[in-house]
Design an enzyme around this catalytic site. Structure first.
Site, PDB file in Angstrom:
ATOM      1  N   ASP A   1      -4.104  66.841 -11.163  1.00 14.24           N
ATOM      2  CA  ASP A   1      -4.814  68.114 -11.213  1.00 14.24           C
ATOM      3  C   ASP A   1      -5.828  68.207 -10.078  1.00 14.24           C
ATOM      4  OD1 ASP A   1      -5.394  70.582 -12.171  1.00 14.24           O
ATOM      5  OD2 ASP A   1      -6.289  69.916 -14.040  1.00 14.24           O
TER       6      ASP A   1
ATOM      7  N   HIS B   1      -1.380  72.102  -2.502  1.00  8.20           N
ATOM      8  CA  HIS B   1      -0.170  71.508  -3.079  1.00  8.20           C
ATOM      9  C   HIS B   1       0.542  70.619  -2.063  1.00  8.20           C
ATOM     10  CE1 HIS B   1      -0.794  73.611  -6.723  1.00  8.20           C
ATOM     11  NE2 HIS B   1      -0.544  74.823  -6.250  1.00  8.20           N
TER      12      HIS B   1
ATOM     13  N   LEU C   1      10.261  49.903 -10.028  1.00  8.19           N
ATOM     14  CA  LEU C   1       9.497  50.933 -10.733  1.00  8.19           C
ATOM     15  C   LEU C   1      10.404  52.043 -11.271  1.00  8.19           C
ATOM     16  CD1 LEU C   1       6.638  52.234 -11.327  1.00  8.19           C
ATOM     17  CD2 LEU C   1       6.917  53.416  -9.134  1.00  8.19           C
TER      18      LEU C   1
HETATM   19  C1  IPE Z   1      -2.028  70.695  -9.299  1.00  8.53           C
HETATM   20  O1  IPE Z   1      -3.318  71.142  -9.359  1.00  8.53           O
HETATM   21  C2  IPE Z   1      -1.250  70.818 -10.582  1.00  8.53           C
HETATM   22  C3  IPE Z   1       0.039  71.549 -10.416  1.00  8.53           C
HETATM   23  C4  IPE Z   1       0.455  72.389 -11.338  1.00  8.53           C
HETATM   24  C5  IPE Z   1       0.900  71.304  -9.273  1.00  8.53           C
HETATM   25  P1  IPE Z   1      -3.749  72.647  -9.723  1.00  8.53           P
HETATM   26  O2  IPE Z   1      -2.846  73.606  -9.045  1.00  8.53           O
HETATM   27  O3  IPE Z   1      -3.842  72.790 -11.193  1.00  8.53           O
HETATM   28  O4  IPE Z   1      -5.187  72.679  -9.045  1.00  8.53           O
HETATM   29  P2  IPE Z   1      -6.518  73.355  -9.595  1.00  8.53           P
HETATM   30  O5  IPE Z   1      -6.714  72.894 -11.010  1.00  8.53           O
HETATM   31  O6  IPE Z   1      -6.342  74.833  -9.485  1.00  8.53           O
HETATM   32  O7  IPE Z   1      -7.567  72.819  -8.674  1.00  8.53           O
HETATM   33 MG    MG Z   2      -5.382  72.644 -12.574  1.00  7.25          MG
END
Ligand code: IPE
Ligand code: MG
Length: 222
Positions: free
Chosen positions: A2, A19, A113
């Site tokens: 996140d 991303h 892994l």
């Molecule tokens: C990545 O972080 C999680 C995914 C769904 C790819 P976020 O996109 O939730 O980032 P924030 O929480 O808005 O910072």
């Molecule tokens: Mg998020």
């Protein structure tokens, strides 16, 4: 995983850049996990509820998953990493489904892994589908096997350590059954900033915890 969006916003960049940075952070972590002797790692990349985001963002994410798989499959083969994608596939773009199949086939013989990437994954959905089967009185073991048979997962072992980045403290529909006795680790670090040293810190925190699984502590026995 996140915090990609916030990572980008802090830099005055569009969320998509976050991303991209988040995808770049994955390989160093999987390599470090393997070095630490972690046998099973599941990355929560996209939840079923993430479809509620604007379609421009979900499209970007689907493209990124495809390019991650193309770029990483060879490395997984080389390191003996067995890669699987868990979650529903019927709503994913077909080029991504093709890449998933290729990556899984190419890495199927890996004995190192076991890396699972959860895409369009919802643990509640999986539990409901596993529970609506024919078995009359399932045991915990047979139910876990039914869950594993869904969504290409293979039986996901019970989670020992759950790491959530980005400062949120919730499970967000991730491996609810498998997390029954998971140790939870929350860090304010945004996912693109979470590196191998941070994994080491999380693992040593985990190593200091006393896991009792409902029983008495070791020192109280006998
Ligand atoms: C990545 O972080 C999680 C995914 C769904 C790819 P976020 O996109 O939730 O980032 P924030 O929480 O808005 O910072
Ligand atoms: Mg998020």
């Amino acid at each position: 995983m996140d915090g990609n969006g916030r990572w980008a916003t802090q830099r005055g960049q569009p969320r998509a850049i976050g991303h991209v940075a988040g995808a770049r952070a994955v390989a160093p972590i999987t390599e470090a996990a393997a070095r630490h002797g972690v046998q099973s790692l599941t990355l929560y990349a996209f939840s079923t509820d993430n479809w509620r985001r604007p379609s421009a963002e979900t499209t970007t994410l689907m493209r990124l998953f495809g390019s991650y798989l193309s770029a990483e499959t060879a490395r997984c083969v080389a390191t003996g990493t067995k890669l699987r994608v868990i979650g529903r596939r019927d709503r994913l773009p077909w080029p991504l489904v093709d890449r998933i199949r290729e990556a899984e086939a190419a890495t199927a013989a890996g004995t190192g892994l076991s890396l699972r990437i959860a895409i369009d994954y919802s643990s509640r959905d999986a539990i409901v589908r596993a529970a609506s089967g024919e078995e009359v009185s399932p045991t915990r073991e047979s139910f876990a096997a039914r869950l594993g048979a869904l969504d290409h997962a293979g039986v996901v072992p019970d989670v020992d350590l759950l790491i959530r980045t980005g400062g949120e403290r919730r499970l967000s529909d991730f491996l609810l059954w498998e997390c029954a006795y998971a140790e939870l680790y929350f860090t304010p670090l945004l996912w693109p900033d979470f590196g191998p040293d941070d994994l080491t810190t999380a693992l040593s925190d985990f190593a200091d915890r006393e896991r009792r699984f409902g029983a008495l502590p070791q020192r109280a026995v006998g």
